[in-house]
Design a protein around this motif. Structure first.
Motif, PDB file in Angstrom:
ATOM      1  N   ASN A  66       0.823  -1.206   0.000  1.00  0.00           N
ATOM      2  CA  ASN A  66       0.000   0.000   0.000  1.00  0.00           C
ATOM      3  C   ASN A  66       0.856   1.255   0.000  1.00  0.00           C
ATOM      4  O   ASN A  66       0.517   2.254  -0.655  1.00  0.00           O
ATOM      5  N   GLU A  67       1.961   1.200   0.735  1.00  0.00           N
ATOM      6  CA  GLU A  67       2.861   2.349   0.757  1.00  0.00           C
ATOM      7  C   GLU A  67       3.495   2.578  -0.613  1.00  0.00           C
ATOM      8  O   GLU A  67       3.620   3.726  -1.074  1.00  0.00           O
ATOM      9  N   ARG A  81       3.005   5.907  -2.915  1.00  0.00           N
ATOM     10  CA  ARG A  81       4.136   6.673  -3.409  1.00  0.00           C
ATOM     11  C   ARG A  81       4.107   6.807  -4.931  1.00  0.00           C
ATOM     12  O   ARG A  81       4.398   7.877  -5.498  1.00  0.00           O
ATOM     13  N   ALA A  82       3.731   5.706  -5.617  1.00  0.00           N
ATOM     14  CA  ALA A  82       3.648   5.768  -7.069  1.00  0.00           C
ATOM     15  C   ALA A  82       2.542   6.724  -7.517  1.00  0.00           C
ATOM     16  O   ALA A  82       2.707   7.465  -8.500  1.00  0.00           O
ATOM     17  N   GLN A  83       1.423   6.729  -6.792  1.00  0.00           N
ATOM     18  CA  GLN A  83       0.338   7.644  -7.140  1.00  0.00           C
ATOM     19  C   GLN A  83       0.746   9.087  -6.917  1.00  0.00           C
ATOM     20  O   GLN A  83       0.405   9.976  -7.722  1.00  0.00           O
ATOM     21  N   GLU A  84       1.491   9.358  -5.852  1.00  0.00           N
ATOM     22  CA  GLU A  84       1.983  10.722  -5.618  1.00  0.00           C
ATOM     23  C   GLU A  84       2.942  11.175  -6.717  1.00  0.00           C
ATOM     24  O   GLU A  84       2.858  12.322  -7.199  1.00  0.00           O
ATOM     25  N   GLU A  85       3.842  10.262  -7.141  1.00  0.00           N
ATOM     26  CA  GLU A  85       4.763  10.616  -8.212  1.00  0.00           C
ATOM     27  C   GLU A  85       4.011  10.887  -9.515  1.00  0.00           C
ATOM     28  O   GLU A  85       4.346  11.833 -10.254  1.00  0.00           O
ATOM     29  N   TYR A  86       2.980  10.064  -9.788  1.00  0.00           N
ATOM     30  CA  TYR A  86       2.193  10.290 -11.005  1.00  0.00           C
ATOM     31  C   TYR A  86       1.431  11.610 -10.936  1.00  0.00           C
ATOM     32  O   TYR A  86       1.367  12.365 -11.922  1.00  0.00           O
ATOM     33  N   ASP A  87       0.857  11.909  -9.777  1.00  0.00           N
ATOM     34  CA  ASP A  87       0.127  13.176  -9.632  1.00  0.00           C
ATOM     35  C   ASP A  87       1.063  14.371  -9.792  1.00  0.00           C
ATOM     36  O   ASP A  87       0.697  15.386 -10.418  1.00  0.00           O
TER      37      ASP A  87
END
Length: 256
Positions: A163-164, A168-174
């Motif tokens: 989940n972490e 983190r991947a979603q934050e980088e994509y955003d």
């Protein structure tokens, strides 16, 4: 050398013929014959008899007498008769009221205590066959013992780590999308535009599927085979695009 055979009425049959004596070879005798004969004499011949076995004849004086085979009882002596009434070993004295009873001996009072005590509860069992085979319920796996574990209900470490990583991947994509939007390189699709694109993809898939259903069942030529493979690849790509547009509500496309 061949023998000449004449007819039965021939004159040559009156001539006396010489008798030919054939010499037979000596009879074969095994070299183990003496050993076999000796072994037979030592085992079988020793047990062979002729007539009744030779046993010792009983003497005329030792005839069977009356009551000779009945068991002989021991003679009652004077001492054994007196032992019924007299005892040389004295019994132990009666214990006093203040003496503690010896351990391991159950008395009448102990029986009363055990009779009035609280009965033991039977252990719960589980019958798992039609013939009555049973086992303890605790060891049968039917009791939810896992809820008594120390870490029951907690999220495992590998799920927390995954989940972490996803967060983190979603934050980088955003962040990447935000930078591209600030630079003006990407445009956000509205819900109406996304729904229109989704409807167009589904219509294209329906057209390809209708054409695919009209293909011949027998692909006997290379052109038919390649045409069928092209339709399958195109339909698979459309299915992936439809799944992608249905999964993500926010879609960005480049301005170019």
């Amino acid at each position: 050398m061949f023998e000449i055979v004449h007819p039965p009425e021939s004159v040559y049959n009156l001539i006396r013929k010489e008798e030919v004596h054939t010499q037979k070879p000596p009879r074969y005798i095994s070299k183990y014959r003496p050993t076999v004969v000796l072994e037979k004499k030592s085992t079988k011949a020793a047990m062979r008899t002729m007539g009744p076995a030779k046993v010792e004849v009983p003497s005329p004086d030792k005839y069977l007498k009356k009551h000779s085979k009945e068991p002989i009882l021991t003679e009652k002596t004077q001492c054994s008769k007196e032992s019924r009434h007299t005892c040389t070993v004295r019994k132990p004295a009666v214990p006093a009221r203040t003496d503690n009873p010896p351990m391991g001996i159950h008395t009448k009072r102990d029986f009363i205590k055990t009779a009035t005590a609280v009965p033991m509860k039977p252990q719960p069992t589980c019958v798992d066959t039609s013939k009555g085979h049973k086992q303890l319920l605790e060891k049968s796996g039917l009791l939810p013992k896992y809820i008594k574990k120390q870490h029951y209900g907690e999220v495992p470490e590998y799920l927390q780590q995954r989940n972490e990583e996803e967060r983190r991947a979603q934050e980088e994509y955003d962040n990447f999308v935000k930078e591209q939007r600030e630079q003006g390189a990407m445009k956000h699709l509205s819900d109406e535009e996304r729904q229109a694109v989704l409807e167009g993809l589904k219509k294209n898939w329906d057209k390809l599927h209708h054409e695919y259903q009209g293909l011949s069942l027998v692909t006997d030529t290379m052109s038919k085979k390649f045409h069928k493979e092209r339709l399958e690849v195109a339909m698979k790509q459309l299915e992936n695009d439809i799944t992608l547009f249905e999964r993500f509500k926010t879609v960005y496309i480049p301005n170019n």
